[in-house]
Design a protein around this motif. Structure first.
Motif, mmCIF file in Angstrom:
data_model
loop_
_atom_site.group_PDB
_atom_site.id
_atom_site.type_symbol
_atom_site.label_atom_id
_atom_site.label_comp_id
_atom_site.label_asym_id
_atom_site.label_seq_id
_atom_site.Cartn_x
_atom_site.Cartn_y
_atom_site.Cartn_z
ATOM 1 N N SER A 66 -20.799 27.418 8.697
ATOM 2 C CA SER A 66 -21.922 28.312 8.459
ATOM 3 C C SER A 66 -22.134 28.536 6.967
ATOM 4 C CB SER A 66 -21.684 29.657 9.159
ATOM 5 O OG SER A 66 -21.717 29.504 10.553
ATOM 6 N N GLU A 67 -21.038 28.679 6.234
ATOM 7 C CA GLU A 67 -21.149 28.878 4.794
ATOM 8 C C GLU A 67 -21.685 27.623 4.112
ATOM 9 O OE1 GLU A 67 -18.292 29.988 0.958
ATOM 10 O OE2 GLU A 67 -17.530 30.181 3.014
ATOM 11 N N PHE A 68 -21.228 26.461 4.568
ATOM 12 C CA PHE A 68 -21.632 25.204 3.952
ATOM 13 C C PHE A 68 -23.099 24.883 4.236
ATOM 14 C CE2 PHE A 68 -21.823 20.550 3.574
ATOM 15 C CZ PHE A 68 -21.285 20.404 2.309
ATOM 16 N N LEU A 69 -23.601 25.283 5.416
ATOM 17 C CA LEU A 69 -24.986 24.985 5.773
ATOM 18 C C LEU A 69 -25.976 25.757 4.907
ATOM 19 C CD1 LEU A 69 -24.798 24.765 9.662
ATOM 20 C CD2 LEU A 69 -25.362 22.944 8.088
ATOM 21 N N ASN A 70 -25.545 26.877 4.350
ATOM 22 C CA ASN A 70 -26.346 27.570 3.329
ATOM 23 C C ASN A 70 -27.742 27.927 3.832
ATOM 24 O OD1 ASN A 70 -26.683 28.711 0.811
ATOM 25 N ND2 ASN A 70 -27.342 26.812 -0.161
ATOM 26 N N PHE A 71 -27.819 28.618 4.980
ATOM 27 C CA PHE A 71 -29.101 29.023 5.538
ATOM 28 C C PHE A 71 -29.847 29.969 4.596
ATOM 29 C CE2 PHE A 71 -26.050 29.124 9.243
ATOM 30 C CZ PHE A 71 -26.380 27.869 9.727
ATOM 31 N N ILE A 90 -31.240 30.232 15.830
ATOM 32 C CA ILE A 90 -32.246 29.693 14.902
ATOM 33 C C ILE A 90 -31.658 29.672 13.496
ATOM 34 C CG2 ILE A 90 -34.589 29.874 13.982
ATOM 35 C CD1 ILE A 90 -35.323 31.642 16.333
ATOM 36 N N ALA A 91 -31.754 28.529 12.847
ATOM 37 C CA ALA A 91 -31.372 28.405 11.445
ATOM 38 C C ALA A 91 -32.602 27.974 10.653
ATOM 39 C CB ALA A 91 -30.249 27.387 11.281
ATOM 40 N N TYR A 92 -32.761 28.528 9.454
ATOM 41 C CA TYR A 92 -33.956 28.243 8.653
ATOM 42 C C TYR A 92 -33.557 27.917 7.216
ATOM 43 C CZ TYR A 92 -38.183 29.054 5.898
ATOM 44 O OH TYR A 92 -39.234 28.916 5.016
ATOM 45 N N TRP A 93 -34.227 26.891 6.674
ATOM 46 C CA TRP A 93 -34.044 26.503 5.279
ATOM 47 C C TRP A 93 -35.413 26.431 4.600
ATOM 48 C CZ3 TRP A 93 -31.646 24.230 9.412
ATOM 49 C CH2 TRP A 93 -30.246 24.224 9.428
ATOM 50 N N THR A 94 -35.538 27.021 3.439
ATOM 51 C CA THR A 94 -36.776 26.927 2.669
ATOM 52 C C THR A 94 -36.949 25.489 2.168
ATOM 53 O OG1 THR A 94 -35.550 27.681 0.713
ATOM 54 C CG2 THR A 94 -36.814 29.334 1.940
ATOM 55 N N PRO A 95 -38.170 25.126 1.726
ATOM 56 C CA PRO A 95 -38.414 23.750 1.281
ATOM 57 C C PRO A 95 -37.428 23.291 0.207
ATOM 58 C CG PRO A 95 -40.487 24.906 1.526
ATOM 59 C CD PRO A 95 -39.411 25.937 1.711
ATOM 60 N N GLY A 96 -36.860 22.123 0.444
ATOM 61 C CA GLY A 96 -35.974 21.519 -0.534
ATOM 62 C C GLY A 96 -34.554 22.021 -0.509
ATOM 63 N N LYS A 97 -34.216 22.905 0.436
ATOM 64 C CA LYS A 97 -32.888 23.536 0.414
ATOM 65 C C LYS A 97 -31.794 22.628 0.982
ATOM 66 C CE LYS A 97 -30.343 27.200 -0.393
ATOM 67 N NZ LYS A 97 -30.676 28.507 0.230
ATOM 68 N N ALA A 98 -32.126 21.836 1.994
ATOM 69 C CA ALA A 98 -31.086 21.053 2.662
ATOM 70 C C ALA A 98 -31.594 19.673 3.038
ATOM 71 C CB ALA A 98 -30.606 21.788 3.917
ATOM 72 N N LYS A 181 -38.242 6.176 4.133
ATOM 73 C CA LYS A 181 -39.229 5.304 4.778
ATOM 74 C C LYS A 181 -40.194 6.126 5.635
ATOM 75 C CE LYS A 181 -39.697 1.392 7.944
ATOM 76 N NZ LYS A 181 -38.972 0.432 8.820
ATOM 77 N N GLU A 182 -39.648 7.143 6.333
ATOM 78 C CA GLU A 182 -40.461 7.954 7.237
ATOM 79 C C GLU A 182 -41.329 8.959 6.493
ATOM 80 O OE1 GLU A 182 -41.933 9.528 10.847
ATOM 81 O OE2 GLU A 182 -40.779 7.708 10.482
ATOM 82 N N TYR A 183 -40.760 9.608 5.473
ATOM 83 C CA TYR A 183 -41.445 10.717 4.817
ATOM 84 C C TYR A 183 -41.869 10.432 3.383
ATOM 85 C CZ TYR A 183 -39.786 13.529 8.744
ATOM 86 O OH TYR A 183 -39.552 14.025 9.991
ATOM 87 N N GLY A 184 -41.512 9.267 2.858
ATOM 88 C CA GLY A 184 -41.811 9.002 1.461
ATOM 89 C C GLY A 184 -40.889 9.823 0.576
ATOM 90 N N LEU A 185 -41.367 10.153 -0.608
ATOM 91 C CA LEU A 185 -40.547 10.929 -1.544
ATOM 92 C C LEU A 185 -40.550 12.420 -1.226
ATOM 93 C CD1 LEU A 185 -41.413 9.236 -4.960
ATOM 94 C CD2 LEU A 185 -39.348 8.961 -3.588
ATOM 95 N N ASN A 186 -41.423 12.839 -0.328
ATOM 96 C CA ASN A 186 -41.500 14.259 -0.027
ATOM 97 C C ASN A 186 -40.422 14.646 0.985
ATOM 98 O OD1 ASN A 186 -42.236 16.903 0.162
ATOM 99 N ND2 ASN A 186 -44.081 16.537 1.363
ATOM 100 N N LEU A 187 -39.213 14.806 0.487
ATOM 101 C CA LEU A 187 -38.077 15.173 1.332
ATOM 102 C C LEU A 187 -37.720 16.642 1.131
ATOM 103 C CD1 LEU A 187 -35.829 12.025 0.848
ATOM 104 C CD2 LEU A 187 -37.390 12.534 2.720
ATOM 105 N N ARG A 188 -38.740 17.462 0.887
ATOM 106 C CA ARG A 188 -38.460 18.864 0.568
ATOM 107 C C ARG A 188 -39.265 19.818 1.437
ATOM 108 N NH1 ARG A 188 -39.385 19.503 -5.632
ATOM 109 N NH2 ARG A 188 -41.207 18.240 -5.155
ATOM 110 N N GLU A 189 -39.516 19.467 2.670
ATOM 111 C CA GLU A 189 -40.200 20.365 3.591
ATOM 112 C C GLU A 189 -39.237 21.448 4.091
ATOM 113 O OE1 GLU A 189 -43.318 20.315 4.344
ATOM 114 O OE2 GLU A 189 -44.042 18.291 3.870
ATOM 115 N N GLU A 190 -39.795 22.584 4.531
ATOM 116 C CA GLU A 190 -38.951 23.608 5.136
ATOM 117 C C GLU A 190 -38.463 23.119 6.501
ATOM 118 O OE1 GLU A 190 -40.986 27.253 5.949
ATOM 119 O OE2 GLU A 190 -42.520 26.301 7.173
#
Length: 237
Positions: A66-71, A90-98, A181-190
């Motif tokens: 849980s600590e490592f996942l950094n929600f 439910i776990a949530y990460w802001t854009p670009g967090k994980a 390949k799937e998302y391009g360079l935009n790997l920072r979605e929430e």
């Protein structure tokens, strides 16, 4: 062989520098979660007993994980009505967090099984419909332990869309390349990881008053599927 290794190393270095430059000049998308999960998900339901548990008490996690996942936000809420049990994680990460693959790696297929559960059934990307509410296609499995079983639906949302991939031992490096390949360079979605589990089937839960409020809370965080009419400009919710 030495030349090939040098070429791969140079390619990785150039790619890394390119990504750094991209991230420096292109801001991540805006977050859509406007309220804490603890407020969005029902805290009181008539006839139900409700209890919040620590994320480390869930089958997905331990205190270390849980600590490592950094929600950025997280919730493990348990609903009890008579013999009926419903768990909502439910776990949530802001854009670009994980990393997409790291955030979605802790599914019942891995963590529950490692914690002693047996997978009895598994279906991929199945429809989830509650009355007139249609959620995004869900991953589904039946898992048992100590003589009891759970019907488990789970989703990993990336930028509001289900992140679908088979977790069948794909190496992390190769997985990362597939993500590009799937998302391009935009790997920072929430991202959201959502798990709904119960000792009842969905058809049984549909007959129990109050369960609809739980489903509506999932709609509020963006889990409802968009259904498009024949006209591409019109989306029916």
């Amino acid at each position: 062989m030495k030349k090939i290794l040098l070429f791969i190393a140079a390619t990785l270095l150039i790619s890394s520098l390119g990504l750094r430059a991209y991230f420096a000049f292109v801001p991540p998308p805006a977050a859509t979660l406007e309220e804490p999960l603890a407020i969005i998900v029902p805290e009181v339901l008539n006839g139900w007993q409700i209890k919040d548990l620590d994320m480390a008490e869930s089958p997905e996690s331990s205190a270390r994980i849980s600590e490592f996942l950094n929600f950025d936000d997280a919730l493990f809420r348990v609903f009890q009505k008579g013999e009926t049990f419903v768990g909502l994680y439910i776990a949530y990460w802001t854009p670009g967090k994980a990393s997409y693959r790291w955030a979605g790696a802790h599914t019942p297929d891995t963590c529950w099984v490692l914690n002693g559960w047996t997978r009895e059934d598994r279906k991929y990307s199945i429809p989830f419909v509650y009355n007139k509410i249609r959620l995004e296609p869900a991953e589904f499995g039946v898992y048992s332990k100590d003589g009891s079983s759970q019907n488990v639906y789970f989703w990993h949302l990336v930028g509001g869309e289900p992140f679908g991939y088979d977790q069948k031992g794909t190496p992390n490096i190769l997985g990362a390349l597939l993500d590009v390949k799937e998302y391009g360079l935009n790997l920072r979605e929430e991202q959201f990881f959502i798990r709904l589990s119960s000792n009842r089937t969905l058809d049984e839960l549909k007959k129990i008053g109050g369960f609809e409020a739980i489903i509506k809370s999932l709609v509020k965080i963006g889990l409802e599927e968009e259904v498009y009419s024949s006209s591409p400009e019109v989306a029916l919710r």
